[in-house]
Design a protein around this motif. Structure first.
Motif, short mmCIF file in Angstrom:
data_model
loop_
_atom_site.label_atom_id
_atom_site.label_comp_id
_atom_site.label_asym_id
_atom_site.label_seq_id
_atom_site.Cartn_x
_atom_site.Cartn_y
_atom_site.Cartn_z
N SER A 291 0.81 -1.21 0.00
CA SER A 291 0.00 0.00 0.00
C SER A 291 0.85 1.27 0.00
CB SER A 291 -0.91 0.02 1.23
OG SER A 291 -1.84 -1.04 1.15
N SER A 292 1.93 1.25 0.80
CA SER A 292 2.77 2.46 0.89
C SER A 292 3.35 2.79 -0.47
CB SER A 292 3.90 2.23 1.88
OG SER A 292 3.42 1.66 3.05
N ARG A 293 3.75 1.75 -1.21
CA ARG A 293 4.30 1.99 -2.54
C ARG A 293 3.22 2.55 -3.46
NH1 ARG A 293 6.48 -2.53 -6.68
NH2 ARG A 293 6.66 -1.15 -8.46
N GLY A 294 1.98 2.08 -3.31
CA GLY A 294 0.89 2.61 -4.13
C GLY A 294 0.72 4.10 -3.92
N ILE A 295 0.74 4.51 -2.63
CA ILE A 295 0.62 5.94 -2.31
C ILE A 295 1.77 6.73 -2.94
CG2 ILE A 295 0.69 7.59 -0.39
CD1 ILE A 295 -1.62 6.09 0.40
N ASN A 296 3.01 6.21 -2.78
CA ASN A 296 4.18 6.89 -3.33
C ASN A 296 4.10 7.02 -4.84
OD1 ASN A 296 5.64 7.54 -1.09
ND2 ASN A 296 6.67 5.55 -1.00
N ASP A 297 3.75 5.91 -5.50
CA ASP A 297 3.74 5.91 -6.96
C ASP A 297 2.69 6.86 -7.52
OD1 ASP A 297 5.81 4.18 -7.00
OD2 ASP A 297 4.69 2.41 -7.64
N VAL A 298 1.55 7.00 -6.81
CA VAL A 298 0.55 7.95 -7.27
C VAL A 298 1.07 9.38 -7.07
CG1 VAL A 298 -1.70 8.94 -6.71
CG2 VAL A 298 -1.45 6.49 -6.98
N ALA B 134 -1.06 5.84 -12.22
CA ALA B 134 -2.22 6.73 -12.24
C ALA B 134 -3.16 6.40 -11.08
CB ALA B 134 -2.95 6.60 -13.57
N ILE B 135 -3.19 5.11 -10.72
CA ILE B 135 -4.07 4.65 -9.65
C ILE B 135 -3.24 3.84 -8.66
CG2 ILE B 135 -6.10 3.27 -9.08
CD1 ILE B 135 -7.14 3.72 -11.86
N GLY B 136 -3.42 4.15 -7.38
CA GLY B 136 -2.75 3.35 -6.35
C GLY B 136 -3.72 2.35 -5.77
N MET B 137 -3.21 1.23 -5.27
CA MET B 137 -4.06 0.26 -4.58
C MET B 137 -3.67 0.31 -3.10
SD MET B 137 -3.85 -2.90 -7.28
CE MET B 137 -2.08 -2.92 -7.33
N VAL B 138 -4.64 0.63 -2.26
CA VAL B 138 -4.37 0.77 -0.83
C VAL B 138 -5.40 -0.06 -0.07
CG1 VAL B 138 -4.13 2.38 1.09
CG2 VAL B 138 -3.48 3.08 -1.21
N SER B 139 -4.91 -1.06 0.69
CA SER B 139 -5.85 -1.99 1.31
C SER B 139 -6.23 -1.56 2.72
CB SER B 139 -5.26 -3.40 1.31
OG SER B 139 -3.98 -3.38 1.91
N ARG B 140 -6.54 -0.27 2.92
CA ARG B 140 -6.98 0.25 4.22
C ARG B 140 -7.61 1.61 3.98
NH1 ARG B 140 -3.22 4.10 4.47
NH2 ARG B 140 -1.06 3.60 3.97
N VAL B 141 -8.19 2.20 5.03
CA VAL B 141 -8.69 3.57 4.86
C VAL B 141 -7.49 4.51 4.83
CG1 VAL B 141 -10.93 3.20 5.94
CG2 VAL B 141 -8.97 3.73 7.37
N LEU B 142 -7.64 5.65 4.15
CA LEU B 142 -6.53 6.60 4.06
C LEU B 142 -6.30 7.25 5.41
CD1 LEU B 142 -7.14 8.32 0.61
CD2 LEU B 142 -5.46 6.59 1.21
N LYS B 143 -5.03 7.57 5.69
CA LYS B 143 -4.68 8.23 6.95
C LYS B 143 -4.89 9.74 6.82
CE LYS B 143 -1.00 4.90 7.77
NZ LYS B 143 0.44 4.73 7.73
N PRO B 144 -4.93 10.46 7.97
CA PRO B 144 -5.13 11.92 7.90
C PRO B 144 -4.10 12.61 7.01
CG PRO B 144 -5.27 11.16 10.17
CD PRO B 144 -4.90 9.97 9.34
N GLN B 145 -2.82 12.15 7.05
CA GLN B 145 -1.79 12.81 6.24
C GLN B 145 -1.86 12.41 4.77
OE1 GLN B 145 -1.25 10.65 8.74
NE2 GLN B 145 0.61 9.45 8.48
N GLU B 146 -2.85 11.57 4.42
CA GLU B 146 -3.01 11.17 3.02
C GLU B 146 -4.28 11.79 2.43
OE1 GLU B 146 -0.84 6.89 3.88
OE2 GLU B 146 -3.01 7.01 3.61
N LYS B 147 -4.77 12.85 3.06
CA LYS B 147 -6.05 13.43 2.63
C LYS B 147 -5.93 14.16 1.29
CE LYS B 147 -8.82 11.95 5.73
NZ LYS B 147 -9.26 10.59 5.40
N ASP B 148 -4.69 14.29 0.76
CA ASP B 148 -4.52 14.88 -0.57
C ASP B 148 -4.98 13.91 -1.65
OD1 ASP B 148 -2.30 13.35 0.39
OD2 ASP B 148 -1.16 13.93 -1.39
N LEU B 149 -5.20 12.65 -1.27
CA LEU B 149 -5.59 11.63 -2.25
C LEU B 149 -7.07 11.30 -2.10
CD1 LEU B 149 -2.52 9.31 -1.63
CD2 LEU B 149 -2.79 10.96 -3.47
N GLN B 150 -7.64 10.69 -3.15
CA GLN B 150 -9.03 10.27 -3.09
C GLN B 150 -9.12 8.76 -3.15
OE1 GLN B 150 -11.37 12.15 -6.07
NE2 GLN B 150 -10.87 14.22 -5.37
N ALA B 151 -9.95 8.18 -2.28
CA ALA B 151 -10.07 6.73 -2.22
C ALA B 151 -11.40 6.29 -2.81
CB ALA B 151 -9.96 6.25 -0.78
N HIS B 152 -11.36 5.17 -3.58
CA HIS B 152 -12.57 4.59 -4.17
C HIS B 152 -12.55 3.10 -3.84
CE1 HIS B 152 -12.30 8.29 -6.62
NE2 HIS B 152 -11.02 7.97 -6.67
#
Lengths: 272, 292
Positions: free
Chosen positions: A63-70, A76-94
């Motif tokens: 997941s951390s690599r997904g965040i970094n690569d995005v 273009a799309i990261g895969m993150v297997s948890r809810v986003l953390k407060p410091q990741e609020k710049d990203l959008q989760a679907h």
């Protein structure tokens, strides 16, 4: 001489091959959670066959690599297997699916249930022998996930612990590795994705899933929302998705892929 | 009198010592073979049932549980060919430089050798991160077979250079003197005498390199990637056999049978490459040199 010729031929062939024939296909790169990579790969395959001229490349690595690569534009799309953390609020989760995390023991272990306090005690090293929780007189082997793994973060949040509180004996990466570790050690305790554990237990791998707070750890209970330790599997984008990215995310959240999601032992998001 | 008895004791001691060493050596050799046989047996038992022609040619389905490894095999071969096409000329040329053109203790030779030793000790995951940052991001090749092959080439260089250098150094000096006496140029000597004479060492290095390349997982997961589709070009991402085996056994529930079968294919391919390379080396040596 033969070598030089062979090398030159290989190279010439390679470069002649470089420009990919027809009009360049629309390409999309996904990267991130290893838990999600197989299911995303299957969804990508079906998407490609529906929308001709698209290429969806799925990369794995956590997941951390997904965040970094995005963030740095490699995917273009990261895969993150948890809810986003407060410091990741710049990203959008679907969310595309739900997954549960269950505690597993070796099938021969007589312990049938553990409370949250007991699990917490075992993972912090306060309880070191199975006889203290109703088992045989043998030392407990604590199997923990590697730092940065979403399963670990979910588990810690459930127990209300910090990563530094855990006293692990074995540190593992992916789910199947955790299952193999516990199956090979009758005194081990671990936690893995419920779908994977349920599948392996059905195929006579000697492990068992423990219920949490009286709710059995099954995919069915993750589906109906009664199982507490569950997490969304998210596709993550840097900005509001548009174009091909949006088409892919909408497809991945639609009922067209429910069978693929269930085939990988997750719960489709369109159901819950 | 005393002298003689001493010698007698010594010789009987020698004989016993020799026998013991012989047993230890035999035991070690048997242990090594047993480990190999055990591994192969385990792979055959777990994988032979899953192995078939369709498994070899089809693309994988259902995250690798169904279908085959056709696309994965193609990607593996492409990554390997790129790595070798880049690393072999560079590595063997550097080996020739170190052995034939610069003094053994000189400044340049020392620097090159030292940097290669450091490179040989770098863990593969570091090569992966380097390849990811340099080839994928900085050079803009993305996750691709080309990035993976180039990263592997960096990893193979130390093995190829050191084996080539050692092989060339082991060629007797008389060969060089004879060639010079016959009026052969330095290049001709290298090409027609020294390299063929060192061919077994070169091939041994090549095989070690191929083995390391085929076994590589960490570095390739970050560079050539995870995509198990048939590659259209060298700029496509392609999953190699080792990455496929790792993913099936560690990440995919129910992936053990295809993982075993894939590992069996990997071992068989390595054996085949070994045999072919040995044949090729012997042929090259015979073609260039009448007797060695």
């Amino acid at each position: 001489m033969k070598f030089a010729v062979a090398a030159a031929l290989v190279f010439a062939a390679g470069f002649a091959w470089l420009p990919a024939g027809e009009a360049a296909p629309q390409k999309l790169v996904l990267s991130g959670a290893s838990t999600m990579a197989p299911v995303a790969g299957e969804i990508a395959r079906r998407f490609e066959s529906r929308y001709r001229g698209t290429r969806i490349d799925v990369q794995s690595g956590g997941s951390s690599r997904g965040i970094n690569d995005v963030r740095n534009g490699l995917a273009a799309i990261g895969m993150v297997s948890r809810v986003l953390k407060p410091q990741e609020k710049d990203l959008q989760a679907h969310a595309i699916a739900w997954d549960g995390v269950g505690v597993i023991l070796h099938a021969s272990n007589p312990v049938a249930v553990l409370s949250r306090q007991q699990i917490s005690g075992i993972y912090t090293g306060k309880i070191a022998n199975w006889k203290d929780v109703g088992g045989t007189d043998s030392p407990i082997t604590v199997v923990n996930k590697a730092e940065g793994r979403s399963t670990l973060e979910l588990f810690l949040r459930y127990l209300g612990l910090k990563a530094s509180d855990i006293r692990p004996h074995v540190i593992i990466g992916d789910n199947s590795q955790g299952i193999k570790t516990v199956a090979g050690n009758s005194n081990a305790i671990g936690y893995v994705s419920i779908g994977a554990a349920e599948y392996e237990a059905k195929h006579r791998v000697p492990i068992k899933l423990l219920p949490l707070e009286g709710v059995a750890a099954t995919v069915a209970n993750v589906r109906n929302g009664t199982f507490l330790l569950s997490r969304p599997l998210n596709l993550v984008t840097g900005t509001a998705p548009k174009g091909l990215v949006r088409e892919f995310i909408e497809f991945a959240r639609s009922e067209h892929v429910d069978d693929l999601v269930e085939a990988q032992y997750f719960v489709p998001v369109s159901i819950r | 009198m005393r002298e003689i008895s001493h010698v007698e004791i010594m010789s009987s001691g020698h004989a016993r010592g020799d026998r013991m060493v012989q047993w230890v050596v035999y035991f070690a050799a048997i242990l090594v073979s047993a480990a190999f046989v055990w591994i192969v047996w385990d792979l055959v038992r777990g994988g032979i049932g899953h192995l078939s022609w369709t498994f070899l040619v089809e693309s994988s389905r259902d995250a690798g549980r169904a279908g085959g490894i056709g696309a994965v095999l193609v990607s593996t071969v492409l990554v390997l060919l790129i790595a070798l096409a880049v690393a072999l000329p560079l590595g063997w040329a550097t080996g020739a430089l170190l052995a034939e053109y610069v003094p053994a203790a000189g400044g340049l030779g020392h620097t090159v050798r030292y940097s290669l030793q450091v490179l040989a000790a770098v863990p593969s995951i570091v090569f992966g991160l380097f390849g990811n940052i340099f080839f994928c991001v900085y050079l803009g090749l993305g996750f691709s077979i080309l990035s993976g092959g180039l990263t592997l080439a960096c990893m193979l260089l130390p093995i190829l250079v050191s084996t080539a250098e050692a092989g060339l150094r082991a060629v007797p000096g008389a060969h060089r003197l004879s060639a010079t006496a016959l009026g052969m140029s330095r290049t001709a000597t290298l090409w027609h005498v020294l390299l063929p004479a060192a061919a077994p060492a070169l091939v041994a290095g090549l095989l070690l390199g191929i083995g390391r390349a085929m076994a590589e997982t960490a570095a390739l997961l970050f560079t050539s990637g995870y995509v198990d589709r048939m590659p259209d070009s060298l700029l496509d991402s392609g999953r190699t056999l080792a990455v496929h085996i790792f993913d099936l056994s560690m990440n995919v529930p129910g992936g053990d049978a295809p993982a075993y079968a894939s590992a069996l294919v990997l071992i068989a391919a390595l054996l085949l490459i070994n045999v072919l390379a040995m044949r090729f080396a012997a042929g090259w040596q015979r073609g260039k040199m009448v007797t060695v």
